[in-house]
Design a protein around this motif. Structure first.
Motif, PDB file in Angstrom:
ATOM      1  N   ARG A 306      -8.362 -29.764 -21.203  1.00 49.56           N
ATOM      2  CA  ARG A 306      -7.501 -28.912 -20.366  1.00 49.56           C
ATOM      3  C   ARG A 306      -8.375 -27.943 -19.584  1.00 49.56           C
ATOM      4  N   ASP A 307      -7.897 -27.623 -18.389  1.00 51.00           N
ATOM      5  CA  ASP A 307      -8.644 -26.680 -17.560  1.00 51.00           C
ATOM      6  C   ASP A 307      -8.326 -25.247 -17.958  1.00 51.00           C
ATOM      7  N   GLY A 308      -8.839 -24.292 -17.176  1.00 53.77           N
ATOM      8  CA  GLY A 308      -8.638 -22.901 -17.522  1.00 53.77           C
ATOM      9  C   GLY A 308      -7.192 -22.454 -17.453  1.00 53.77           C
ATOM     10  N   LYS A 309      -6.335 -23.154 -16.723  1.00 52.27           N
ATOM     11  CA  LYS A 309      -4.916 -22.814 -16.627  1.00 52.27           C
ATOM     12  C   LYS A 309      -4.069 -23.567 -17.655  1.00 52.27           C
ATOM     13  N   GLY A 310      -4.702 -24.315 -18.531  1.00 51.91           N
ATOM     14  CA  GLY A 310      -3.964 -25.062 -19.549  1.00 51.91           C
ATOM     15  C   GLY A 310      -3.442 -26.403 -19.096  1.00 51.91           C
ATOM     16  N   MET A 311      -3.788 -26.864 -17.874  1.00 53.69           N
ATOM     17  CA  MET A 311      -3.340 -28.155 -17.361  1.00 53.69           C
ATOM     18  C   MET A 311      -4.206 -29.278 -17.939  1.00 53.69           C
ATOM     19  N   THR A 312      -3.565 -30.369 -18.371  1.00 55.23           N
ATOM     20  CA  THR A 312      -4.285 -31.489 -18.975  1.00 55.23           C
ATOM     21  C   THR A 312      -5.036 -32.260 -17.912  1.00 55.23           C
ATOM     22  N   ALA A 313      -6.310 -32.513 -18.174  1.00 56.08           N
ATOM     23  CA  ALA A 313      -7.137 -33.263 -17.236  1.00 56.08           C
ATOM     24  C   ALA A 313      -6.880 -34.756 -17.384  1.00 56.08           C
ATOM     25  N   LYS A 314      -7.073 -35.481 -16.285  1.00 57.54           N
ATOM     26  CA  LYS A 314      -6.814 -36.923 -16.254  1.00 57.54           C
ATOM     27  C   LYS A 314      -8.087 -37.677 -16.618  1.00 57.54           C
ATOM     28  N   LEU A 315      -7.947 -38.634 -17.549  1.00 52.90           N
ATOM     29  CA  LEU A 315      -9.072 -39.470 -17.942  1.00 52.90           C
ATOM     30  C   LEU A 315      -9.432 -40.386 -16.780  1.00 52.90           C
ATOM     31  N   ALA A 316     -10.725 -40.417 -16.419  1.00 56.17           N
ATOM     32  CA  ALA A 316     -11.186 -41.189 -15.265  1.00 56.17           C
ATOM     33  C   ALA A 316     -11.632 -42.579 -15.709  1.00 56.17           C
ATOM     34  N   PHE A 317     -11.265 -43.592 -14.894  1.00 54.95           N
ATOM     35  CA  PHE A 317     -11.689 -44.972 -15.107  1.00 54.95           C
ATOM     36  C   PHE A 317     -12.479 -45.385 -13.865  1.00 54.95           C
ATOM     37  N   ASP A 318     -13.772 -45.704 -14.066  1.00 50.68           N
ATOM     38  CA  ASP A 318     -14.653 -45.932 -12.926  1.00 50.68           C
ATOM     39  C   ASP A 318     -15.394 -47.251 -13.068  1.00 50.68           C
ATOM     40  N   GLY A 319     -14.673 -48.338 -12.999  1.00 51.96           N
ATOM     41  CA  GLY A 319     -15.276 -49.665 -12.909  1.00 51.96           C
ATOM     42  C   GLY A 319     -16.143 -50.055 -14.080  1.00 51.96           C
ATOM     43  N   PRO A 345      -9.425 -30.058 -11.256  1.00 57.43           N
ATOM     44  CA  PRO A 345      -9.286 -29.477  -9.918  1.00 57.43           C
ATOM     45  C   PRO A 345     -10.606 -28.860  -9.436  1.00 57.43           C
ATOM     46  N   GLU A 346     -10.752 -28.797  -8.101  1.00 54.75           N
ATOM     47  CA  GLU A 346     -11.940 -28.177  -7.513  1.00 54.75           C
ATOM     48  C   GLU A 346     -11.973 -26.698  -7.896  1.00 54.75           C
ATOM     49  N   GLY A 347     -13.151 -26.214  -8.199  1.00 54.81           N
ATOM     50  CA  GLY A 347     -13.334 -24.822  -8.562  1.00 54.81           C
ATOM     51  C   GLY A 347     -13.149 -24.529 -10.034  1.00 54.81           C
ATOM     52  N   THR A 348     -12.855 -25.523 -10.857  1.00 55.54           N
ATOM     53  CA  THR A 348     -12.707 -25.290 -12.298  1.00 55.54           C
ATOM     54  C   THR A 348     -14.069 -25.005 -12.902  1.00 55.54           C
ATOM     55  N   ASP A 349     -14.179 -23.888 -13.671  1.00 54.96           N
ATOM     56  CA  ASP A 349     -15.446 -23.537 -14.299  1.00 54.96           C
ATOM     57  C   ASP A 349     -15.352 -23.412 -15.816  1.00 54.96           C
ATOM     58  N   HIS A 350     -14.139 -23.517 -16.398  1.00 53.12           N
ATOM     59  CA  HIS A 350     -13.981 -23.373 -17.847  1.00 53.12           C
ATOM     60  C   HIS A 350     -13.032 -24.452 -18.343  1.00 53.12           C
ATOM     61  N   LEU A 351     -13.394 -25.062 -19.468  1.00 53.44           N
ATOM     62  CA  LEU A 351     -12.588 -26.137 -20.040  1.00 53.44           C
ATOM     63  C   LEU A 351     -12.451 -25.923 -21.547  1.00 53.44           C
ATOM     64  N   SER A 352     -11.397 -26.512 -22.105  1.00 50.96           N
ATOM     65  CA  SER A 352     -11.189 -26.558 -23.557  1.00 50.96           C
ATOM     66  C   SER A 352     -10.807 -27.978 -23.952  1.00 50.96           C
ATOM     67  N   ALA A 353     -11.137 -28.350 -25.183  1.00 49.42           N
ATOM     68  CA  ALA A 353     -10.875 -29.723 -25.638  1.00 49.42           C
ATOM     69  C   ALA A 353     -10.650 -29.722 -27.135  1.00 49.42           C
ATOM     70  N   ASP A 354      -9.919 -30.742 -27.601  1.00 49.18           N
ATOM     71  CA  ASP A 354      -9.736 -30.991 -29.042  1.00 49.18           C
ATOM     72  C   ASP A 354      -9.825 -32.483 -29.282  1.00 49.18           C
ATOM     73  N   ILE A 355     -10.392 -32.852 -30.434  1.00 50.73           N
ATOM     74  CA  ILE A 355     -10.650 -34.253 -30.742  1.00 50.73           C
ATOM     75  C   ILE A 355     -10.477 -34.454 -32.234  1.00 50.73           C
TER      76      ILE A 355
END
Length: 371
Positions: A306-319, A345-355
């Motif tokens: 999740r980004d700094g606003k708590g929005m879930t990031a999208k997992l990228a699939f790149d060939g 998103p552009e300008g994101t500088d802080h992230l959080s994650a759980d696994i």
């Protein structure tokens, strides 16, 4: 006057006339003179020989008239219906017009009457009721599940037969629905079984019984004379970094069973595919280490980012370059790593994650800035 000697009784030839008798003239058209009287004679007059009767020709017998020939049957005439054989001691039932099955010119053989019974509907209803009742009983809930599966199959067959005119359609529908509910009751029976086992284990622990690890196995619990010392209370959730409070990216969280999980600091992802549609993305490296004594199984360990606003990031699939996930068994003392990228998103500088590195393990939390 004397009689001549040895006169035959029947002369063989015609009588001879005495000498001097005139010969009569042949018959002609002129009337003849009357014959003179014959002199008396002692000879017997021979009886005239009857003339043979003319042969009669047999009348011709008339030839018998030819018997009438039956008219030829049509080429496609329907066969005559065969009356049913009479039973012994009972009069034969009259055959209705058109045969026993209602034959007609369009269908010379007729159509058998539809079946009026549907025993499958009764069987489906009985199995459905039994599945609902047995499925709720602990330890034998599996029998209810088997009855439910069989009831569903028989109920479907009863519905098909009812659609063809066999009757008892409502009973077939009811039996099928009850069989489906029987599957649900079997799931409830499973939960009841686990609840009973848990309650029994807690009760024996409170009474001072030592319960073996394989609860429900063949080894019975062993009584002991002194209460088993209770383990020291685990630290409060507020005191466990990585569970209630996030760890910085790059650090490792160790679970009580020896499993370790590490999530590297995020960095800018640069694609190598010229046809890539991945936008602004960051890259993580996930590492799971098995320091326990048993094999650890991983099923697609994927972090939630999740980004700094708590929005879930999208997992990228790149060939095929990313993602590279961890899955399968990790042997004791071994490690496994995977690479994953997330679009942010552009300008994101802080992230959080759980696994979570396993199904039964809680999620470890990480946070930090993009490196």
């Amino acid at each position: 006057m004397s009689t001549p000697p040895n006169q035959p009784e029947h002369p063989s030839g015609p009588p001879t006339e005495p000498a001097g008798t005139p010969i009569p003239a042949p018959a002609s058209d002129t009337p003849s003179a009357p014959e003179p009287a014959q002199p008396l004679s002692l000879r017997k007059t021979p009886e005239p020989t009857p003339a043979p009767a003319p042969e009669t020709q047999p009348e011709p017998t008339p030839a018998p008239a030819p018997a009438p020939q039956p008219a030829p049957a049509p080429a496609f005439a329907p066969p005559a219906p065969v009356p049913p054989a009479p039973s012994f001691g009972a009069p034969a039932a009259p055959v209705p017009p058109g045969g026993a099955w209602g034959a007609h010119p369009g269908n010379p053989w007729g159509t058998p009457p539809p079946a009026t019974t549907n025993g499958l509907a009764v069987a489906a209803l009985i199995l459905g009721i039994a599945a609902v009742l047995i499925g709720l009983i602990p330890f034998i809930f599996w029998a209810g599940a088997l009855l439910a599966v069989v009831g569903i199959g028989i109920g479907i067959g009863a519905l098909v037969r009812a659609s063809k005119g066999a009757g008892r359609k409502s009973m077939a529908v009811t039996g099928t629905v009850l069989a489906v509910l029987g599957l649900g009751s079997s799931v409830g029976g499973l939960f009841l079984t686990s609840l009973v086992v848990t309650n029994v284990a807690d009760h024996k622990l409170r009474e001072g019984w030592e319960v073996p690890d394989d609860i429900g196995g063949s080894r019975p619990p062993v009584p002991r004379f002194s209460p088993k010392p209770m383990p020291s209370p685990s630290p409060s959730p507020t005191q466990v970094p990585g569970i209630t409070s996030p760890l910085p990216f790059g650090e490792t969280y160790t679970y009580p069973n020896g499993i370790k999980v590490t999530l590297s600091a995020p960095k800018k992802y640069v694609t190598k595919n010229k046809y890539s549609t991945v936008g602004n993305a960051v890259e993580f490296t996930l590492t799971i280490t098995n320091d326990s004594t048993e094999t650890h199984n991983v099923i697609y360990a994927v972090p939630n980012v999740r980004d700094g606003k708590g929005m879930t990031a999208k997992l990228a699939f790149d060939g095929g370059d990313v993602p590279k996930m961890i899955r399968g068994d990790i042997l004791p003392g071994e490690s496994a790593s995977g690479i994953l990228a997330y679009e942010v998103p552009e300008g994101t500088d802080h992230l959080s994650a759980d696994i979570s590195p396993g199904i039964r393990l809680p999620s470890a939390k990480f946070s930090g800035s993009i490196g």
